[in-house]
Write an enzyme that holds these catalytic residues in place. Structure first.
Site, PDB file in Angstrom:
ATOM      1  CE  LYS A 136      -1.659   1.178   4.108  1.00  0.00           C
ATOM      2  NZ  LYS A 136      -0.851   2.176   4.489  1.00  0.00           N
ATOM      3  CB  THR A 137       3.564   2.420   2.260  1.00  0.00           C
ATOM      4  OG1 THR A 137       2.708   2.349   3.520  1.00  0.00           O
ATOM      5  CG2 THR A 137       4.458   3.526   2.510  1.00  0.00           C
ATOM      6  CG  ASP A 192      -1.732   5.613   4.148  1.00  0.00           C
ATOM      7  OD1 ASP A 192      -2.248   4.706   3.652  1.00  0.00           O
ATOM      8  OD2 ASP A 192      -0.874   5.884   5.002  1.00  0.00           O
ATOM      9  CD  GLU A 193      -3.367   2.735   7.180  1.00  0.00           C
ATOM     10  OE1 GLU A 193      -4.698   1.643   6.923  1.00  0.00           O
ATOM     11  OE2 GLU A 193      -2.546   2.153   7.501  1.00  0.00           O
ATOM     12  CD  GLN A 248      -4.748  -4.126   7.474  1.00  0.00           C
ATOM     13  OE1 GLN A 248      -4.067  -3.914   8.315  1.00  0.00           O
ATOM     14  NE2 GLN A 248      -4.690  -4.197   6.355  1.00  0.00           N
ATOM     15  NE  ARG A 267      -0.945  -6.131  11.177  1.00  0.00           N
ATOM     16  CZ  ARG A 267      -0.945  -5.414  10.137  1.00  0.00           C
ATOM     17  NH1 ARG A 267      -0.122  -4.576   9.762  1.00  0.00           N
ATOM     18  NH2 ARG A 267      -1.874  -5.529   9.084  1.00  0.00           N
TER      19      ARG A 267
END
Length: 724
Positions: free
Chosen positions: A32-33, A218-219, A249, A601
């Site tokens: 994603k980043t 983002d997010e 998430q 994670r």
């Protein structure tokens, strides 16, 4: 283009798209980043000026990491980007436009502790007390109202019914009034005030719409109602918007995040394109299979299927423990085993838990086993008392209307100005409609205050005036060092000579060092610049990746991070998932998403632990293992029971049968029908749900959440509960 060379086809398509609104559904570990940073770099390389791009994140850590990555791709073009957290970006806009809202640009930003203190002062002023509500409870309610964009007037008119609710509405209105009088805003205001600004100043809104040609978020699954409203206001037909996130998430519903912002994005932007990033680069096939078996149980989600080219990896390990001490010991032993056998560093391991109170037993065990650890989300540096005290001095030097900060430092260090004298000064200020700082200048007119104390107040005022006059002559580092020296706080802490006072002295020195470093990085920085920076620091922003120690944190704090080995502790009913008190399907879905976040994670291996009993609420409670364990694909894990390992694949009992056998074998046979989750009726308290069962026989107790009377602990023998 060279920028696109390292992207897979799905990532490349998302980066290149430039035809309007679009949503990038980015599964865990799917890059994603990388996509977001490459997209910004791609825009900068294709005609967009950095000042035309608004990039919004949720932590400073994420913003800084993204900016560094963009710089590595295209160089210094990234320096002029409008990139930061929602709160920091809109605080910047508010400082520029403050006068249009009748604020001064040097307004203070209150954190939760400051807000709770303001509520507490209101309760004291009006002599209000509730049996069931504390200042902290009321502040949380106010924050919740603001997140939902409910004003005090709307709350009192349309929502408040009971006398307590109506009183809370009055406190809410007074709270907002005091913030305004103090030239202060709380965190929620940093999102609400820009909406007011844009609604009442069409020209200002048009200016920002003209400036920002591209908005990236983002997010996105973590946005609340106010954040989404701001995005819609800034997005016109000529402004393009790209949001990136993962509905699986979305775990911050308790603080106002609305997953429907993501699920319904195409309703707000009907022509929006959807891109899916489904290749996972982080985890093994086994971990992804386990995570998928959990999240597919949620009906409300954007369909996607994560896959990976990584190897199968090891199965998850379930650890059955007798109690929290045994759990902590087993975790410590497994950490030593994994670190030794796989030649790992301690920093490769994380222990996750659902609630902070779980950390105590874990810490005790890690200390005994001499395993270094750090806790993320404990008492954060800028929330420590000695640091908040000194930051409050800086806030008063910047903003003399900030009554909350002034009250905090009025008697720190001790200068003999007691609460009674302060109350009389406040009464004087209210009567004359002046602020507390001005009252200090007129202290000799407050005849109710003793002469000795009047002199102390005058000396304090002279001290503040001195540094207010110096703040434009000295650098921030010089000013703070001189102030700390004159206050004598380091000397005071060292003379106390306790371990606590020595730690406080070290923290003060660390603060001075951080200010020196900030000044070095920002040579022309003002007090206001520094205060804006530290007021928006989150606990996760201070994570030290270089420190070789185990990381302990809540699952919420772990989002966005990754570790080779992850321990998920306390996987029991009422802990993970946390008991929602009553049937709330949406809450269970969020708890399941939280468990999914915990699983994803991990890069290589996961340990999941649960205890048969745990010390809770002052008593030993018998626990049943989490329903989420029952939802795991049985081919993805093995069970570690003491020294033996049992392979999964056996015929599984139903969740309730498993819970029944695991936890309640010793229950009174006549009462076996009472289980956690049972709906019951009590002749006095009415309808409720069993939250916890403790003990057996005549001493058996139940904790029941009643719809109208809250939680009650009852002795089953006399409760006469009727199953519904």
């Amino acid at each position: 283009m060279k920028i696109l060379n390292s992207l897979n086809e799905a990532q490349k398509s998302a980066v290149e798209f430039n035809s309007g609104a679009h949503i990038i559904v980015a599964g865990a570990g799917s890059g994603k980043t990388k996509v977001l940073t490459h997209k910004i770099a791609y825009l900068l390389e294709n005609g967009y000026d950095a000042t035309q791009i608004l990039a919004l994140t949720f932590t400073n850590k994420a913003a800084n990491e993204m900016k560094e990555r963009i710089q590595s791709l295209i160089g210094n073009k990234a320096n002029e980007l409008w990139m930061g957290t929602f709160h920091s970006i809109f605080a910047r806009i508010l400082r520029t436009e403050a006068k249009k809202l009748n604020y001064k640009p040097n307004f203070s930003i209150y954190d939760k502790e400051d807000s709770v203190s303001t509520v507490s002062n209101i309760l004291q002023t009006y002599n209000i007390s509730f049996d069931s509500l504390t200042a902290n409870n009321i502040q949380s309610r106010i924050s919740n109202f603001k997140n939902k964009m409910i004003s005090p007037a709307e709350y009192r008119k349309h929502i408040a019914v009971t006398s307590i609710e109506k009183k809370v509405g009055e406190i809410y209105a007074e709270y907002n009034k005091r913030l305004f009088e103090n030239n202060s805003m709380d965190f929620d205001d940093l999102l609400l005030k820009p909406i007011d600004l844009f609604n009442n100043n069409a020209r200002v809104l048009q200016n920002y719409r003209r400036q920002f040609k591209y908005i990236l978020v983002d997010e996105f699954q973590d946005t609340n109602k106010a954040q989404f409203e701001l995005l819609k206001m800034l997005t016109s037909s000529k402004v393009k918007i790209c949001v990136v996130g993962d509905d699986a998430q979305s775990i911050y519903g308790w603080r106002g995040a609305e997953v429907k912002n993501m699920l319904d994005f195409d309703k707000e932007f009907p022509k929006a394109e959807t891109f899916r990033l489904e290749q996972n680069y982080r985890s093994t096939k086994t971990i992804l299979a386990a995570a998928d078996s959990i999240i597919k149980k949620n009906p409300s989600q954007i369909p996607k299927t994560l896959w990976t080219e990584n190897n199968d990896g090891e199965e998850l390990v379930l650890m059955k423990c007798s109690d929290e001490k045994d759990e902590a010991l087993q975790i410590a032993k497994q950490i030593k085993k994994e670190v030794t056998s796989k030649k790992l560093s301690f920093k490769d391991v994380a222990i996750l838990y659902r609630v902070n109170s779980q950390s105590r037993a874990l810490e005790d065990s890690l200390r005994r086993e001499k395993i270094p650890y750090k806790i993320i989300g404990g008492v954060e540096f800028y929330r420590r008392k000695e640091i908040k005290d000194l930051v409050a001095y800086l806030r008063v030097l910047s903003n003399q209307d900030d009554e909350e900060s002034l009250l905090r430092i009025m008697n720190f260090p001790q200068r003999g100005i007691g609460n009674t004298s302060i109350s009389k000064m406040i009464a004087f200020a209210r009567k004359l409609e002046i602020n507390l700082f001005t009252t200090m200048a007129r202290i000799f007119e407050v005849i109710e205050v003793k002469e000795r104390i009047q002199k102390n107040v005058k000396q304090f005022k002279l001290l503040l005036d001195k540094y207010i006059n110096l703040k434009d002559e000295l650098s921030l580092a010089e000013l703070t060092s001189a102030l700390v020296a004159e206050l004598g706080v380091l000397k005071m802490y060292k003379e106390e000579n306790t371990s606590d006072s020595i730690n406080r002295a070290e923290n003060v020195q660390e603060l001075l060092a951080s200010i020196t470093e900030f000044t070095k990085d920002n040579p022309v920085a003002t007090i206001e610049d520094y205060l804006a920076d530290v007021s928006l620091v989150a606990g996760i922003d201070q994570l030290d990746d270089e420190n070789n120690s185990i990381t302990l944190m809540t699952v919420h704090n772990s989002k966005g991070l990754e570790f080779p080995i992850v321990f998920i502790s306390g996987c029991e009913e009422d802990i993970f998932p946390l008991n929602p008190r009553f049937d709330e399907e949406s809450r269970e879905e969020e708890e399941r998403r939280l468990f999914y976040v915990a699983l994803t994670r991990a890069e290589k291996k996961i340990f999941i632990s649960y205890a048969r009993s745990r010390y809770r609420f002052g008593e030993v409670a018998y626990q049943s293992r989490s329903r989420f364990i029952e939802e795991l694909d049985e081919d993805t894990y093995i069970e570690l029971n003491g020294t033996s390992i049992r392979k999964s694949g056996r015929k599984r009992k139903s969740f309730y049968d498993e819970m029944y056998q695991e936890s309640y074998d010793d229950f009174d046979q006549d009462r076996r029908s009472l289980r956690v989750g049972s709906r019951v009726n009590h002749e006095l308290f009415g309808k409720g749900k069993i939250l916890q069962i403790i003990g057996a026989g005549d001493s058996q107790k139940v904790s029941v959440g009643f719809e109208t009377h809250g939680v009650k602990n009852l002795l089953v023998k006399f409760a006469n509960l009727k199953l519904m």
